[in-house]
Design a protein around this motif. Structure first.
Motif, mmCIF file in Angstrom:
data_model
loop_
_atom_site.group_PDB
_atom_site.id
_atom_site.type_symbol
_atom_site.label_atom_id
_atom_site.label_comp_id
_atom_site.label_asym_id
_atom_site.label_seq_id
_atom_site.Cartn_x
_atom_site.Cartn_y
_atom_site.Cartn_z
ATOM 1 N N ASN A 1 -2.268 -15.705 4.367
ATOM 2 C CA ASN A 1 -3.480 -15.172 3.754
ATOM 3 C C ASN A 1 -3.096 -14.436 2.471
ATOM 4 O OD1 ASN A 1 -5.893 -14.028 3.077
ATOM 5 N ND2 ASN A 1 -6.346 -13.239 5.122
ATOM 6 N N PRO A 2 -3.381 -14.984 1.280
ATOM 7 C CA PRO A 2 -2.983 -14.294 0.041
ATOM 8 C C PRO A 2 -3.661 -12.939 -0.110
ATOM 9 C CG PRO A 2 -3.561 -16.605 -0.378
ATOM 10 C CD PRO A 2 -4.004 -16.290 1.015
ATOM 11 N N ALA A 3 -4.917 -12.835 0.302
ATOM 12 C CA ALA A 3 -5.627 -11.558 0.143
ATOM 13 C C ALA A 3 -4.949 -10.459 0.951
ATOM 14 C CB ALA A 3 -7.084 -11.723 0.577
ATOM 15 N N LYS A 4 -4.497 -10.796 2.157
ATOM 16 C CA LYS A 4 -3.817 -9.804 2.987
ATOM 17 C C LYS A 4 -2.498 -9.380 2.364
ATOM 18 C CE LYS A 4 -2.212 -9.089 7.724
ATOM 19 N NZ LYS A 4 -2.062 -9.706 9.065
ATOM 20 N N LEU A 5 -1.750 -10.354 1.817
ATOM 21 C CA LEU A 5 -0.474 -10.020 1.182
ATOM 22 C C LEU A 5 -0.673 -9.136 -0.041
ATOM 23 C CD1 LEU A 5 1.350 -13.480 1.415
ATOM 24 C CD2 LEU A 5 1.626 -11.494 2.895
ATOM 25 N N TRP A 6 -1.690 -9.455 -0.853
ATOM 26 C CA TRP A 6 -1.965 -8.623 -2.034
ATOM 27 C C TRP A 6 -2.395 -7.222 -1.626
ATOM 28 C CZ3 TRP A 6 -0.180 -9.320 -6.606
ATOM 29 C CH2 TRP A 6 0.044 -10.612 -7.099
ATOM 30 N N THR A 7 -3.161 -7.106 -0.552
ATOM 31 C CA THR A 7 -3.591 -5.782 -0.089
ATOM 32 C C THR A 7 -2.400 -4.943 0.344
ATOM 33 O OG1 THR A 7 -5.704 -6.710 0.638
ATOM 34 C CG2 THR A 7 -5.057 -4.568 1.548
ATOM 35 N N ILE A 8 -1.476 -5.559 1.097
ATOM 36 C CA ILE A 8 -0.282 -4.829 1.531
ATOM 37 C C ILE A 8 0.556 -4.403 0.329
ATOM 38 C CG2 ILE A 8 1.858 -5.040 2.842
ATOM 39 C CD1 ILE A 8 0.410 -6.921 4.729
ATOM 40 N N ALA A 9 0.713 -5.310 -0.651
ATOM 41 C CA ALA A 9 1.500 -4.972 -1.843
ATOM 42 C C ALA A 9 0.850 -3.837 -2.636
ATOM 43 C CB ALA A 9 1.669 -6.210 -2.715
ATOM 44 N N ALA A 10 -0.493 -3.860 -2.741
ATOM 45 C CA ALA A 10 -1.189 -2.806 -3.484
ATOM 46 C C ALA A 10 -1.042 -1.452 -2.795
ATOM 47 C CB ALA A 10 -2.663 -3.167 -3.625
ATOM 48 N N VAL A 11 -1.132 -1.428 -1.475
ATOM 49 C CA VAL A 11 -0.973 -0.165 -0.742
ATOM 50 C C VAL A 11 0.439 0.376 -0.901
ATOM 51 C CG1 VAL A 11 -0.976 0.853 1.564
ATOM 52 C CG2 VAL A 11 -2.804 -0.709 0.907
ATOM 53 N N ALA A 12 1.445 -0.530 -0.802
ATOM 54 C CA ALA A 12 2.834 -0.089 -0.975
ATOM 55 C C ALA A 12 3.072 0.451 -2.386
ATOM 56 C CB ALA A 12 3.793 -1.243 -0.677
ATOM 57 N N PHE A 13 2.495 -0.216 -3.396
ATOM 58 C CA PHE A 13 2.661 0.254 -4.775
ATOM 59 C C PHE A 13 2.001 1.621 -4.977
ATOM 60 C CE2 PHE A 13 1.071 0.492 -9.170
ATOM 61 C CZ PHE A 13 2.274 0.384 -9.863
ATOM 62 N N ALA A 14 0.810 1.800 -4.410
ATOM 63 C CA ALA A 14 0.115 3.084 -4.554
ATOM 64 C C ALA A 14 0.899 4.216 -3.900
ATOM 65 C CB ALA A 14 -1.287 2.981 -3.951
ATOM 66 N N LEU A 15 1.474 3.950 -2.727
ATOM 67 C CA LEU A 15 2.267 4.980 -2.059
ATOM 68 C C LEU A 15 3.512 5.318 -2.858
ATOM 69 C CD1 LEU A 15 2.002 3.789 1.666
ATOM 70 C CD2 LEU A 15 0.790 5.675 0.579
ATOM 71 N N THR A 16 4.142 4.301 -3.467
ATOM 72 C CA THR A 16 5.336 4.556 -4.269
ATOM 73 C C THR A 16 5.010 5.399 -5.506
ATOM 74 O OG1 THR A 16 6.272 2.447 -3.521
ATOM 75 C CG2 THR A 16 7.250 3.459 -5.475
ATOM 76 N N VAL A 17 3.915 5.050 -6.191
ATOM 77 C CA VAL A 17 3.515 5.811 -7.380
ATOM 78 C C VAL A 17 3.171 7.250 -7.014
ATOM 79 C CG1 VAL A 17 1.752 5.992 -9.171
ATOM 80 C CG2 VAL A 17 2.756 3.765 -8.637
ATOM 81 N N ALA A 18 2.466 7.433 -5.889
ATOM 82 C CA ALA A 18 2.110 8.790 -5.464
ATOM 83 C C ALA A 18 3.363 9.611 -5.154
ATOM 84 C CB ALA A 18 1.191 8.725 -4.251
ATOM 85 N N ALA A 19 4.354 8.983 -4.511
ATOM 86 C CA ALA A 19 5.590 9.703 -4.204
ATOM 87 C C ALA A 19 6.339 10.084 -5.480
ATOM 88 C CB ALA A 19 6.473 8.846 -3.284
ATOM 89 N N LEU A 20 6.415 9.150 -6.439
ATOM 90 C CA LEU A 20 7.088 9.463 -7.704
ATOM 91 C C LEU A 20 6.368 10.558 -8.474
ATOM 92 C CD1 LEU A 20 8.085 5.877 -8.927
ATOM 93 C CD2 LEU A 20 9.568 7.618 -7.916
ATOM 94 N N ALA A 21 5.047 10.506 -8.462
ATOM 95 C CA ALA A 21 4.290 11.555 -9.154
ATOM 96 C C ALA A 21 4.534 12.923 -8.531
ATOM 97 C CB ALA A 21 2.797 11.215 -9.117
ATOM 98 N N GLY A 22 4.629 12.938 -7.184
ATOM 99 C CA GLY A 22 4.917 14.212 -6.528
ATOM 100 C C GLY A 22 6.290 14.742 -6.886
ATOM 101 N N VAL A 23 7.283 13.855 -6.995
ATOM 102 C CA VAL A 23 8.633 14.281 -7.358
ATOM 103 C C VAL A 23 8.665 14.810 -8.786
ATOM 104 C CG1 VAL A 23 10.986 13.472 -7.746
ATOM 105 C CG2 VAL A 23 9.743 12.748 -5.707
ATOM 106 N N VAL A 24 7.993 14.110 -9.700
ATOM 107 C CA VAL A 24 7.970 14.567 -11.097
ATOM 108 C C VAL A 24 7.239 15.900 -11.216
ATOM 109 C CG1 VAL A 24 7.096 14.014 -13.403
ATOM 110 C CG2 VAL A 24 8.185 12.236 -12.023
ATOM 111 N N TRP A 25 6.137 16.043 -10.465
ATOM 112 C CA TRP A 25 5.405 17.315 -10.532
ATOM 113 C C TRP A 25 6.228 18.457 -9.976
ATOM 114 C CZ3 TRP A 25 3.788 20.771 -6.802
ATOM 115 C CH2 TRP A 25 2.882 21.749 -7.221
#
Length: 253
Positions: free
Chosen positions: A114-138
């Motif tokens: 299911n491509p939609a499911k794979l894209w959803t998982i990738a988007a969630v993982a990317f959002a969590l990574t960006v949030a973690a990096l932003a917290g470290v920089v802050w």
């Protein structure tokens, strides 16, 4: 006549006389299974004539116990005569739940993902990574080694020497509870030409190397002649309590 072993289904062609009208016990030469084989069926007219000619049989005397029992005839396998088409067809093989039939349907391709499911998982993982990096920089600020990171201080100025020794930096709490920081230093022109003095930047960091306060200090004069030196005094009162280290350098262009 044609007989078949009940155990292994091996077929044999034997003469009718070997079995007899009354039948007898035979043994399979392949699997050694023994069974009673009935005699061949007689035509109806021959059976009636046989009944008319045979007198009433006298009661059979009981055979002595020591009389030997005839050994059953072992029917040797021979090539059976051609059978009808229906008889030559092998019975269908029965498969249990644990068996696998070679005739089972095999899908030509693997199940589609299911491509939609794979894209959803990738988007969630990317959002969590960006949030973690932003917290470290802050929390800790932008790493200095990171390519493209904003430089805190400007480049060195030719012939200009900036000196703010630690013993001339003062950090204390005033009687009214305000945190105070002061620093005193000098700027010296060691060159042979007149040099313009840029603004000075003071940066305060906490124990985790995070910038908690910055302020700019304008020089008391715009230029320095060769060999000339000027003293710079700077002080600020709204210092965060978490400030632990002071860094002093040129303001970036």
């Amino acid at each position: 006549m044609i007989i078949a072993c009940p155990a292994c289904s091996t077929r044999y062609v034997v003469p009718d006389s070997a079995i007899g009208v009354d039948g007898r016990t035979v043994r399979c030469a392949k699997c050694r299974h023994s069974w009673f084989q009935n005699g061949p069926e007689l035509p109806e007219r021959d059976a009636l004539e046989a009944v008319a000619e045979v007198p009433a049989a006298a009661p059979e005397a009981e055979a002595p116990a020591s009389s030997p029992t005839p050994e059953p005839v072992q029917a040797e396998p021979t090539i059976p005569p051609p059978l009808p088409e229906a008889a030559r067809r092998a019975p269908p093989q029965v498969y249990s739940d644990d068996d696998h039939s070679p005739f089972d349907h095999q899908p030509p391709f693997r199940p589609r993902r299911n491509p939609a499911k794979l894209w959803t998982i990738a988007a969630v993982a990317f959002a969590l990574t960006v949030a973690a990096l932003a917290g470290v920089v802050w929390q800790f600020g932008m790493p200095k080694w990171l390519p493209g990171a904003v430089q805190t201080f400007g480049a060195d100025r030719p012939d200009l020497v900036l000196s703010f020794p630690p013993e001339k930096q003062d950090r204390r709490q005033l009687p009214n509870g305000t945190e105070y920081f002061g620093a005193s230093g000098t700027v010296t022109n060691n060159g042979r030409d007149v040099r313009a003095i840029p603004e000075i930047l003071i940066v305060l960091r906490d124990a985790g190397d995070k910038v908690v306060k910055t302020w700019e200090v304008p020089p008391p004069q715009e230029e320095l002649a060769p060999g000339e030196s000027v003293t710079i005094n700077a002080a600020v009162t709204d210092v965060p309590k978490s400030a632990k280290v002071a860094e002093i350098g040129w303001k970036p262009d």
